[in-house]
Design a protein around this motif. Structure first.
Motif, short mmCIF file in Angstrom:
data_model
loop_
_atom_site.label_atom_id
_atom_site.label_comp_id
_atom_site.label_asym_id
_atom_site.label_seq_id
_atom_site.Cartn_x
_atom_site.Cartn_y
_atom_site.Cartn_z
N TRP A 46 2.22 24.15 -11.70
CA TRP A 46 2.69 25.44 -12.19
C TRP A 46 1.56 26.48 -12.15
CZ3 TRP A 46 7.26 27.48 -13.61
CH2 TRP A 46 7.23 28.68 -14.33
N GLU A 47 0.41 26.09 -12.68
CA GLU A 47 -0.73 26.99 -12.80
C GLU A 47 -1.25 27.46 -11.44
OE1 GLU A 47 -4.72 25.51 -14.30
OE2 GLU A 47 -3.76 26.14 -16.18
N ARG A 48 -1.31 26.56 -10.48
CA ARG A 48 -1.88 26.87 -9.16
C ARG A 48 -0.82 27.21 -8.12
NH1 ARG A 48 -7.29 25.12 -8.55
NH2 ARG A 48 -8.02 24.35 -10.53
N LYS A 49 0.44 27.24 -8.55
CA LYS A 49 1.56 27.57 -7.66
C LYS A 49 1.57 26.68 -6.42
CE LYS A 49 1.64 32.39 -9.20
NZ LYS A 49 1.27 32.06 -10.52
N TRP A 50 1.39 25.37 -6.66
CA TRP A 50 1.35 24.41 -5.56
C TRP A 50 2.73 24.16 -4.96
CZ3 TRP A 50 -2.31 20.24 -7.98
CH2 TRP A 50 -3.64 20.63 -7.75
N GLY A 51 3.76 24.39 -5.69
CA GLY A 51 5.10 24.17 -5.17
C GLY A 51 5.63 22.78 -5.50
N PHE A 52 6.93 22.65 -5.36
CA PHE A 52 7.62 21.41 -5.71
C PHE A 52 7.23 20.26 -4.79
CE2 PHE A 52 11.38 18.60 -5.71
CZ PHE A 52 11.37 18.27 -7.05
N LYS A 53 7.02 20.55 -3.51
CA LYS A 53 6.67 19.50 -2.55
C LYS A 53 5.36 18.80 -2.94
CE LYS A 53 5.70 18.62 2.29
NZ LYS A 53 5.49 19.20 3.61
N ARG A 54 4.33 19.57 -3.26
CA ARG A 54 3.06 18.95 -3.63
C ARG A 54 3.20 18.20 -4.95
NH1 ARG A 54 -2.90 21.41 -3.26
NH2 ARG A 54 -2.33 21.27 -1.08
N PHE A 55 3.96 18.76 -5.89
CA PHE A 55 4.18 18.04 -7.14
C PHE A 55 4.84 16.69 -6.87
CE2 PHE A 55 7.21 16.71 -10.37
CZ PHE A 55 6.33 16.39 -11.39
N MET A 56 5.85 16.67 -6.01
CA MET A 56 6.56 15.41 -5.71
C MET A 56 5.63 14.41 -5.02
SD MET A 56 9.39 15.35 -7.15
CE MET A 56 9.91 13.80 -6.47
N ILE A 57 4.74 14.90 -4.16
CA ILE A 57 3.77 14.01 -3.52
C ILE A 57 2.88 13.39 -4.58
CG2 ILE A 57 1.72 13.96 -2.04
CD1 ILE A 57 3.21 16.06 -0.28
N LEU A 58 2.39 14.21 -5.51
CA LEU A 58 1.54 13.70 -6.59
C LEU A 58 2.31 12.73 -7.48
CD1 LEU A 58 -0.35 16.97 -7.59
CD2 LEU A 58 -1.27 15.02 -6.31
N PHE A 59 3.56 13.04 -7.76
CA PHE A 59 4.37 12.16 -8.61
C PHE A 59 4.63 10.82 -7.92
CE2 PHE A 59 8.47 10.52 -10.08
CZ PHE A 59 8.15 10.31 -11.41
N ILE A 60 5.05 10.87 -6.67
CA ILE A 60 5.33 9.63 -5.94
C ILE A 60 4.06 8.80 -5.79
CG2 ILE A 60 6.03 8.71 -3.68
CD1 ILE A 60 8.08 11.07 -3.62
N ALA A 61 2.93 9.47 -5.62
CA ALA A 61 1.65 8.75 -5.52
C ALA A 61 1.38 7.94 -6.78
CB ALA A 61 0.51 9.73 -5.27
N SER A 62 1.83 8.43 -7.92
CA SER A 62 1.59 7.70 -9.17
C SER A 62 2.44 6.43 -9.27
CB SER A 62 1.87 8.60 -10.38
OG SER A 62 3.26 8.81 -10.53
N LEU A 63 3.44 6.32 -8.45
CA LEU A 63 4.33 5.16 -8.47
C LEU A 63 3.91 4.06 -7.50
CD1 LEU A 63 7.75 7.05 -8.59
CD2 LEU A 63 6.43 6.15 -10.52
N LEU A 64 2.99 4.38 -6.60
CA LEU A 64 2.58 3.44 -5.56
C LEU A 64 1.18 2.90 -5.84
CD1 LEU A 64 3.67 5.61 -2.51
CD2 LEU A 64 4.93 3.72 -3.53
N HIS A 122 -2.16 2.03 -19.43
CA HIS A 122 -1.53 2.54 -18.21
C HIS A 122 -0.38 3.49 -18.53
CE1 HIS A 122 0.13 2.87 -14.25
NE2 HIS A 122 1.28 2.41 -14.69
N GLY A 123 0.42 3.15 -19.51
CA GLY A 123 1.53 4.02 -19.89
C GLY A 123 1.05 5.38 -20.36
N GLY A 124 0.02 5.39 -21.19
CA GLY A 124 -0.54 6.66 -21.65
C GLY A 124 -1.15 7.47 -20.53
N LEU A 125 -1.87 6.79 -19.64
CA LEU A 125 -2.48 7.48 -18.50
C LEU A 125 -1.42 8.01 -17.54
CD1 LEU A 125 -5.47 5.08 -17.86
CD2 LEU A 125 -5.64 7.51 -18.48
N PHE A 126 -0.33 7.25 -17.35
CA PHE A 126 0.75 7.71 -16.48
C PHE A 126 1.39 8.98 -17.03
CE2 PHE A 126 5.30 7.79 -15.49
CZ PHE A 126 5.24 7.88 -14.10
N ILE A 127 1.67 8.99 -18.32
CA ILE A 127 2.27 10.18 -18.94
C ILE A 127 1.32 11.37 -18.83
CG2 ILE A 127 3.00 11.18 -21.15
CD1 ILE A 127 4.09 8.34 -21.83
N LEU A 128 0.04 11.16 -19.11
CA LEU A 128 -0.95 12.22 -18.99
C LEU A 128 -1.04 12.72 -17.55
CD1 LEU A 128 -3.12 13.95 -20.35
CD2 LEU A 128 -4.75 12.08 -19.90
N TYR A 129 -1.03 11.81 -16.59
CA TYR A 129 -1.08 12.16 -15.17
C TYR A 129 0.10 13.07 -14.79
CZ TYR A 129 -0.96 11.56 -10.08
OH TYR A 129 -0.91 11.78 -8.72
#
Length: 98
Positions: free
Chosen positions: A59-77, A43-50
């Motif tokens: 960065w690559e798709r210019k999704w913006g900080f908001k979408r990144f934060m949604i994806l990041f917070i999703a990994s915590l829930l 899980h730790g390795g997969l979390f870091i990779l995620y």
């Protein structure tokens, strides 16, 4: 790269659920430590990779900080990565394919 991120998101979510629903109760209630150690490392390795893939794709798709934060917070829930995959990643994958 998006497909790899989607697979990582699903695997990270599964490992998170396994950690909390199976291996932690085994560790604390039955004093069986090994499953928690193995699943915890996975899980730790997969979390870091995620998180790394989320940064790269944002960065690559210019999704913006908001979408990144949604994806990041999703990994915590619990179940968060499954939600993120369905709501954000599958839609992005379909827009590329179709």
């Amino acid at each position: 790269m998006l497909k790899a991120f989607r697979v990582t998101a699903i695997l990270e979510g599964i490992s998170y659920l396994l950690l909390f629903s199976i291996t932690m109760p085994l560790k604390h209630w039955a004093q069986i430590l090994e499953p928690n150690l193995v699943v915890g490392y996975a899980h730790g390795g997969l979390f870091i990779l995620y998180v790394l893939l989320a940064v790269v794709l944002s960065w690559e798709r210019k999704w913006g900080f908001k979408r990144f934060m949604i994806l990041f917070i999703a990994s915590l829930l619990p179940f968060g990565t499954f939600y993120a995959d369905k709501k954000y990643l599958k839609v992005a994958d379909l827009s590329i394919s179709g």
